[in-house]
Design a protein around this motif. Structure first.
Motif, PDB file in Angstrom:
ATOM      1  N   GLN A 122       1.166   4.028  -3.062  1.00 46.21           N
ATOM      2  CA  GLN A 122       0.952   5.453  -2.848  1.00 46.21           C
ATOM      3  C   GLN A 122       2.090   6.244  -3.496  1.00 46.21           C
ATOM      4  O   GLN A 122       1.861   7.271  -4.132  1.00 46.21           O
ATOM      5  N   ASP A 134      -3.918   6.651  -2.219  1.00 45.19           N
ATOM      6  CA  ASP A 134      -4.067   5.691  -1.125  1.00 45.19           C
ATOM      7  C   ASP A 134      -5.541   5.643  -0.743  1.00 45.19           C
ATOM      8  O   ASP A 134      -6.004   6.457   0.053  1.00 45.19           O
ATOM      9  N   VAL A 147       0.840  -1.202   0.000  1.00 47.42           N
ATOM     10  CA  VAL A 147       0.000   0.000   0.000  1.00 47.42           C
ATOM     11  C   VAL A 147       0.880   1.260   0.000  1.00 47.42           C
ATOM     12  O   VAL A 147       0.603   2.212  -0.741  1.00 47.42           O
ATOM     13  N   TYR A 187      -8.212   0.517  -6.654  1.00 43.20           N
ATOM     14  CA  TYR A 187      -7.164   1.438  -7.097  1.00 43.20           C
ATOM     15  C   TYR A 187      -7.481   2.043  -8.465  1.00 43.20           C
ATOM     16  O   TYR A 187      -7.237   3.234  -8.693  1.00 43.20           O
TER      17      TYR A 187
END
Length: 107
Positions: free
Chosen positions: A49, A55, A45, A76
């Motif tokens: 980002q 995120d 994660v 996403y």
């Protein structure tokens, strides 16, 4: 590189670095953490980002936690589309979108 390719690459890279074995099943059926622990997932994660600039887990909108790898990718992809629209990027070409010219109203 597409969002899906970036995510797949990060899952594979982190699995190698953390000495984990990813479960090999269809991407729509695989659990998000198939073979990964919570630390590996957190690394993924954080890297996403950095590479994608989004995120979804810290966003101010409510999200449904992804259950499958496919859910994770769609989460996403949806946030990437929202971000592109917010900054005016054409998803197909990666070019800025120009707003139509506004002409003053004539009375």
């Amino acid at each position: 590189m597409s969002v899906r390719s970036t995510i797949t690459s990060q899952f594979q890279q982190v699995a190698i670095e953390q000495e984990r074995t990813l479960a090999v099943v269809g991407w729509a059926e695989a659990g998000v953490q198939s073979g990964l622990d919570s630390l590996s997932f957190a690394i993924i994660v954080a890297r996403l980002q950095d590479s994608l600039g989004i995120d979804p887990f810290s966003a101010s909108v409510a999200i449904e936690f992804p259950v499958t790898f496919g859910d994770f990718v769609r989460l996403y992809e949806n946030f990437a589309k929202r971000r592109a629209l917010a900054v005016g990027i054409d998803q197909r070409h990666g070019l800025p979108v120009r707003a139509p010219a506004r002409h003053p109203r004539r009375n």
